[in-house]
Write an enzyme that holds these catalytic residues in place. Sequence first.
Site, short mmCIF file in Angstrom:
data_model
loop_
_atom_site.label_atom_id
_atom_site.label_comp_id
_atom_site.label_asym_id
_atom_site.label_seq_id
_atom_site.Cartn_x
_atom_site.Cartn_y
_atom_site.Cartn_z
CE LYS A 109 -32.47 -76.36 5.11
NZ LYS A 109 -33.82 -76.41 4.50
CB CYS A 166 -30.03 -70.81 -0.92
SG CYS A 166 -30.66 -70.85 -2.62
CB ALA A 226 -32.34 -73.17 -9.99
N GLY A 246 -33.02 -83.51 4.90
CA GLY A 246 -32.43 -83.95 3.64
C GLY A 246 -32.81 -85.37 3.28
#
Length: 295
Positions: A161, A127, A73, A239
Amino acid sequence: MVTLYPGPIKVGGVRLKNHLLLAAGILGTTGASLARVLANGAGGVVTKSIGPGPNPGHPGPCLVVVDGGIINAMGLPNPSAAFADELAVLAGEPVIVSIFGGTPEEFRTVAGWFSGKASGFELNLSCPHAAGYGAAIGSDPALVEECTKAVTALGVPTWVKLTPNVADIGGIGAAAERGGADAVVAVNTVKAMRISTALRRPVLGNRFGGLSGKAIFPIAVRCVYDLYEACSIPVIGCGGVSTADNIVEMMMAGASAVEIGSAVVDDIGIFSTIANDLYSHDGIDAREIVGCAHG
């Protein structure tokens, strides 16, 4: 395992040295670190996400290692417009600048700082832990389309993205395509958190974060597969990728190129390692396997 014929490629309007890119957020904060990754075998690099104003990010702890991955984070820390100075040492290299904003106008403003200095842009609409940015915008198809239009109007190759934290990623990808995107990137991190049983509180300073690493690879493969079905523009996989076989699997799902992030933490030479396994002069053209799993 399938091997590919080596050589440069062009994906989403950007010419790359090979199919392997550094993902945003990993070693992308300085020109020197990006140059180091290129020297270690990456075919292209994506910078840390840059936004409309300098941002220190979230309070720590900002990262925790878990089984199968990393939860972070960071809160989109960045130097804003000053980052343009870092690109001077990368002139002529395949550098994609990741950008974010809270409105289409902010996206266009940030992109304007780097127009003519970058090979392309990657819009961070994904995000999961920055209020008002990223996935907060990227879960709304209308906003995705408008933010994409604002940047593509500059005439620079634009990738979008996407977040996996939506019900229909194909619909979001289609919105990016309507906005003029040259490619979509799948995916950013998956919503996650850990709680310290000793302290009786969340481990991360922000409480919530995003999970990356090997644990999310199957999720990313499914998202790439869905986007290949929904879009006619290239899909770039991202990923949990850590091996050459992962690259091949992503391509069979529909990826034309693949970004690598968390695996770099363990091995800065991961790009060369994967390339040595992936490429052979008697290998096949990658286009033979992109999307082949769709039958």
